[in-house]
Every structure is written in C-alpha cells, then in structure tokens.
Motif scaffolding. Structure first.
Motif, PDB file in Angstrom:
ATOM      1  N   LYS A  29     -46.621 -36.298   0.549  1.00 13.44           N
ATOM      2  CA  LYS A  29     -46.346 -37.733   0.404  1.00 13.44           C
ATOM      3  C   LYS A  29     -47.614 -38.461  -0.025  1.00 13.44           C
ATOM      4  O   LYS A  29     -48.697 -38.189   0.478  1.00 13.44           O
ATOM      5  CB  LYS A  29     -45.864 -38.338   1.734  1.00 13.44           C
ATOM      6  N   GLN A  30     -47.448 -39.378  -0.937  1.00 12.63           N
ATOM      7  CA  GLN A  30     -48.539 -40.210  -1.417  1.00 12.63           C
ATOM      8  C   GLN A  30     -48.567 -41.472  -0.557  1.00 12.63           C
ATOM      9  O   GLN A  30     -47.596 -42.218  -0.514  1.00 12.63           O
ATOM     10  CB  GLN A  30     -48.263 -40.563  -2.874  1.00 12.63           C
ATOM     11  N   ILE A  31     -49.679 -41.708   0.134  1.00 13.90           N
ATOM     12  CA  ILE A  31     -49.802 -42.847   1.046  1.00 13.90           C
ATOM     13  C   ILE A  31     -50.963 -43.716   0.569  1.00 13.90           C
ATOM     14  O   ILE A  31     -52.068 -43.213   0.342  1.00 13.90           O
ATOM     15  CB  ILE A  31     -50.081 -42.378   2.498  1.00 13.90           C
ATOM     16  N   SER A  32     -50.713 -45.015   0.435  1.00 14.56           N
ATOM     17  CA  SER A  32     -51.801 -45.911   0.035  1.00 14.56           C
ATOM     18  C   SER A  32     -52.464 -46.491   1.272  1.00 14.56           C
ATOM     19  O   SER A  32     -51.836 -46.684   2.308  1.00 14.56           O
ATOM     20  CB  SER A  32     -51.283 -47.021  -0.884  1.00 14.56           C
ATOM     21  N   LYS A  33     -53.747 -46.750   1.163  1.00 16.68           N
ATOM     22  CA  LYS A  33     -54.530 -47.336   2.250  1.00 16.68           C
ATOM     23  C   LYS A  33     -54.808 -48.794   1.917  1.00 16.68           C
ATOM     24  O   LYS A  33     -54.876 -49.176   0.766  1.00 16.68           O
ATOM     25  CB  LYS A  33     -55.874 -46.590   2.407  1.00 16.68           C
ATOM     26  N   GLY A  34     -54.980 -49.612   2.945  1.00 10.60           N
ATOM     27  CA  GLY A  34     -55.310 -51.014   2.723  1.00 10.60           C
ATOM     28  C   GLY A  34     -54.288 -51.922   3.378  1.00 10.60           C
ATOM     29  O   GLY A  34     -53.379 -51.469   4.078  1.00 10.60           O
ATOM     30  N   SER A  35     -54.427 -53.221   3.133  1.00  4.40           N
ATOM     31  CA  SER A  35     -53.489 -54.199   3.698  1.00  4.40           C
ATOM     32  C   SER A  35     -52.112 -53.994   3.081  1.00  4.40           C
ATOM     33  O   SER A  35     -51.975 -53.366   2.023  1.00  4.40           O
ATOM     34  CB  SER A  35     -53.973 -55.621   3.416  1.00  4.40           C
ATOM     35  N   THR A  36     -51.101 -54.544   3.721  1.00  2.00           N
ATOM     36  CA  THR A  36     -49.738 -54.413   3.196  1.00  2.00           C
ATOM     37  C   THR A  36     -49.639 -54.993   1.792  1.00  2.00           C
ATOM     38  O   THR A  36     -49.045 -54.387   0.903  1.00  2.00           O
ATOM     39  CB  THR A  36     -48.730 -55.090   4.142  1.00  2.00           C
ATOM     40  N   LEU A  37     -50.227 -56.162   1.578  1.00  2.00           N
ATOM     41  CA  LEU A  37     -50.211 -56.766   0.245  1.00  2.00           C
ATOM     42  C   LEU A  37     -50.853 -55.829  -0.769  1.00  2.00           C
ATOM     43  O   LEU A  37     -50.294 -55.583  -1.834  1.00  2.00           O
ATOM     44  CB  LEU A  37     -50.926 -58.120   0.240  1.00  2.00           C
ATOM     45  N   ASN A  38     -52.029 -55.297  -0.430  1.00  2.00           N
ATOM     46  CA  ASN A  38     -52.711 -54.403  -1.368  1.00  2.00           C
ATOM     47  C   ASN A  38     -51.898 -53.141  -1.629  1.00  2.00           C
ATOM     48  O   ASN A  38     -51.885 -52.628  -2.746  1.00  2.00           O
ATOM     49  CB  ASN A  38     -54.110 -54.050  -0.856  1.00  2.00           C
ATOM     50  N   LYS A  39     -51.210 -52.636  -0.608  1.00  2.00           N
ATOM     51  CA  LYS A  39     -50.359 -51.455  -0.801  1.00  2.00           C
ATOM     52  C   LYS A  39     -49.245 -51.745  -1.800  1.00  2.00           C
ATOM     53  O   LYS A  39     -48.977 -50.958  -2.701  1.00  2.00           O
ATOM     54  CB  LYS A  39     -49.734 -51.017   0.523  1.00  2.00           C
ATOM     55  N   ILE A  40     -48.597 -52.897  -1.632  1.00  2.00           N
ATOM     56  CA  ILE A  40     -47.488 -53.262  -2.517  1.00  2.00           C
ATOM     57  C   ILE A  40     -47.990 -53.453  -3.950  1.00  2.00           C
ATOM     58  O   ILE A  40     -47.404 -52.925  -4.900  1.00  2.00           O
ATOM     59  CB  ILE A  40     -46.759 -54.520  -2.000  1.00  2.00           C
ATOM     60  N   LEU A  41     -49.089 -54.200  -4.105  1.00  2.00           N
ATOM     61  CA  LEU A  41     -49.635 -54.424  -5.446  1.00  2.00           C
ATOM     62  C   LEU A  41     -50.110 -53.113  -6.071  1.00  2.00           C
ATOM     63  O   LEU A  41     -49.967 -52.905  -7.280  1.00  2.00           O
ATOM     64  CB  LEU A  41     -50.778 -55.440  -5.400  1.00  2.00           C
ATOM     65  N   SER A  42     -50.649 -52.224  -5.252  1.00  2.00           N
ATOM     66  CA  SER A  42     -51.097 -50.929  -5.742  1.00  2.00           C
ATOM     67  C   SER A  42     -49.918 -50.095  -6.249  1.00  2.00           C
ATOM     68  O   SER A  42     -49.989 -49.496  -7.327  1.00  2.00           O
ATOM     69  CB  SER A  42     -51.846 -50.189  -4.628  1.00  2.00           C
ATOM     70  N   LEU A  43     -48.822 -50.074  -5.486  1.00  2.00           N
ATOM     71  CA  LEU A  43     -47.627 -49.329  -5.914  1.00  2.00           C
ATOM     72  C   LEU A  43     -47.057 -49.886  -7.216  1.00  2.00           C
ATOM     73  O   LEU A  43     -46.687 -49.138  -8.121  1.00  2.00           O
ATOM     74  CB  LEU A  43     -46.563 -49.373  -4.819  1.00  2.00           C
TER      75      LEU A  43
ATOM     76  N   GLU B 260     -47.423 -65.155   2.768  1.00  2.00           N
ATOM     77  CA  GLU B 260     -48.571 -64.932   1.886  1.00  2.00           C
ATOM     78  C   GLU B 260     -48.254 -63.837   0.861  1.00  2.00           C
ATOM     79  O   GLU B 260     -48.562 -63.977  -0.322  1.00  2.00           O
ATOM     80  CB  GLU B 260     -49.796 -64.545   2.720  1.00  2.00           C
ATOM     81  N   ILE B 261     -47.632 -62.766   1.303  1.00  2.00           N
ATOM     82  CA  ILE B 261     -47.290 -61.672   0.392  1.00  2.00           C
ATOM     83  C   ILE B 261     -46.305 -62.155  -0.666  1.00  2.00           C
ATOM     84  O   ILE B 261     -46.458 -61.850  -1.847  1.00  2.00           O
ATOM     85  CB  ILE B 261     -46.731 -60.464   1.175  1.00  2.00           C
TER      86      ILE B 261
ATOM     87  N   LYS C 130     -43.178 -45.794   2.929  1.00  2.00           N
ATOM     88  CA  LYS C 130     -42.323 -46.646   3.781  1.00  2.00           C
ATOM     89  C   LYS C 130     -43.127 -47.604   4.657  1.00  2.00           C
ATOM     90  O   LYS C 130     -42.585 -48.536   5.223  1.00  2.00           O
ATOM     91  CB  LYS C 130     -41.422 -45.791   4.678  1.00  2.00           C
ATOM     92  N   ASN C 131     -44.436 -47.397   4.739  1.00  2.00           N
ATOM     93  CA  ASN C 131     -45.270 -48.310   5.528  1.00  2.00           C
ATOM     94  C   ASN C 131     -45.285 -49.728   4.958  1.00  2.00           C
ATOM     95  O   ASN C 131     -45.631 -50.671   5.662  1.00  2.00           O
ATOM     96  CB  ASN C 131     -46.702 -47.775   5.635  1.00  2.00           C
ATOM     97  N   ILE C 132     -44.898 -49.866   3.688  1.00  2.00           N
ATOM     98  CA  ILE C 132     -44.848 -51.218   3.114  1.00  2.00           C
ATOM     99  C   ILE C 132     -43.755 -52.064   3.765  1.00  2.00           C
ATOM    100  O   ILE C 132     -43.739 -53.279   3.611  1.00  2.00           O
ATOM    101  CB  ILE C 132     -44.668 -51.213   1.582  1.00  2.00           C
ATOM    102  N   LEU C 133     -42.867 -51.425   4.505  1.00  2.00           N
ATOM    103  CA  LEU C 133     -41.795 -52.167   5.187  1.00  2.00           C
ATOM    104  C   LEU C 133     -42.265 -52.780   6.502  1.00  2.00           C
ATOM    105  O   LEU C 133     -41.565 -53.604   7.077  1.00  2.00           O
ATOM    106  CB  LEU C 133     -40.604 -51.239   5.447  1.00  2.00           C
ATOM    107  N   ASN C 134     -43.433 -52.394   6.943  1.00  2.00           N
ATOM    108  CA  ASN C 134     -43.962 -52.891   8.220  1.00  2.00           C
ATOM    109  C   ASN C 134     -44.781 -54.155   8.002  1.00  2.00           C
ATOM    110  O   ASN C 134     -45.996 -54.156   8.148  1.00  2.00           O
ATOM    111  CB  ASN C 134     -44.820 -51.810   8.898  1.00  2.00           C
TER     112      ASN C 134
END
Length: 194
Positions: A119-133, A67-68, A55-59
């Motif tokens: 819970k699986q949490i990705s690290k990095g910038s918001t853009l990188n989190k979204i692209l990673s997911l 840019e995203i 859910k951190n991708i919503l922040n």
C-alpha cells in the motif's frame, strides 16, 4: 443513516473527477462540494472507486474540514484552468507541474505491506495528503500522455471534462449529455413530421 451525495464519475481519474464536481444544471453552474459533508462524501466515493487510495484521508476532524474544503476549491480551480487550457490545444504549463511536484513533496509517500498487499501511504497533514494524491494523479495523466487527450463535452451547456482515448468520444457521458442530445434530435424529427 442518510445516504451520501452522488457525483458524476465519468473519468476514472481522481483529479479529473474533482474538476467535475462543478456541473451545469438548468442553465446554471452548480457546486457539488458546498458543505464539509459534501467533501467527506466525495472522499468516501473516491476511496470506493479507487481502492488503492490511502484511507487515512477519511480521518478528517471537524475543525479541519472547513479549511480543507477551501483549499480543495482553490486547487480545483487551478486544475480546471489548466485542464481546459490543454483541452483547447495549449501546452502544459511547466510552472503548474512544479506546483504539483511541490504538493507531493509536502506529503511524500512510503510503502507498507498490509494484508499481503503493498500500500502506498502519504505522510503529512490531511490536507497535504489529499493534495498530494490529486497532484500525483495529475502527474500520472501527464506522464502517460493521457492529459493530451482531455476534451470538453460537445454539449455547450456542459462543463464536464473527460479523457478521450479513442479519439471519437464527443460527450462527457452518454447517460448525461449524449442521451439528452439523442432525445432532442428525436423530438426535432418528430416535430418536423407533424
């Protein structure tokens, strides 16, 4: 409070539902992710549809959204290009797989125990989190053999893609194109009788 934009969620897969944010309506291709708010609406919808998403991708800050959105359009273009190629019977591009893997490297995952759930949490910038997911979802489709079952809708005026696990599905959705085809056949039969 205004309502959120709706999207054709026909696949149950994050990456494929992103590709399906381009639709054909009245004979023209329409972009459903036009504005920054559209991106936020799509992310909220995805988090509701897939509860395990981070859910951190919503922040996303207002400065980040433009840019995203640009990067999401570029990523979606590459997804569509590869998905359509596979739907047309071509092999999966190994270079594309490497690119997907690099996206995950840019936002690797850690695990946390929250409310007695892992819970699986990705690290990095918001853009990188979204692209990673999105990349992880795509790699799951490849690893599970589901991407080999990707199809284009039988309606030549539709650009939506779907996974056909039964081998019999023809339409992106019965609500969208399947019903239109049934109505058109009914009208054609009715017109022949009169």
């Amino acid at each position: 409070m205004c309502s959120r934009k709706t999207f054709p969620l026909i696949s149950g897969f994050l990456s494929l539902d992103l590709v399906n944010t381009e639709v054909i309506s009245h004979g023209r291709r329409h972009e459903l992710l036009v504005h920054e708010q559209d991106l936020l609406d799509w992310l909220h919808t995805m988090c509701e549809e897939i509860p395990s998403l981070d859910k951190n991708i919503l922040n996303i800050s207002e400065n980040e959204t433009t840019e995203i959105l640009r990067h999401i359009h570029e990523f979606r273009f590459t997804l569509r290009e590869n998905f359509e190629s596979i739907a047309d019977g071509n092999f999966i591009d190994k270079g594309w797989i490497s690119d997907l893997e690099k996206n995950i490297e840019n936002a690797p995952y850690v695990y946390r125990l929250e409310s007695d759930e892992l819970k699986q949490i990705s690290k990095g910038s918001t853009l990188n989190k979204i692209l990673s997911l999105l990349s992880l979802d795509t790699l799951h489709l490849i690893a599970e053999g589901k991407l080999q079952k990707i199809k284009r809708c039988s309606n030549p005026d539709c650009v939506l893609l779907f996974i056909d696990l039964t081998g019999r599905r023809k339409w992106c959705s019965m609500k969208i194109c399947g019903n239109r085809k049934k109505v058109a056949r009914f009208q054609e039969k009715k017109n022949k009788k009169t």
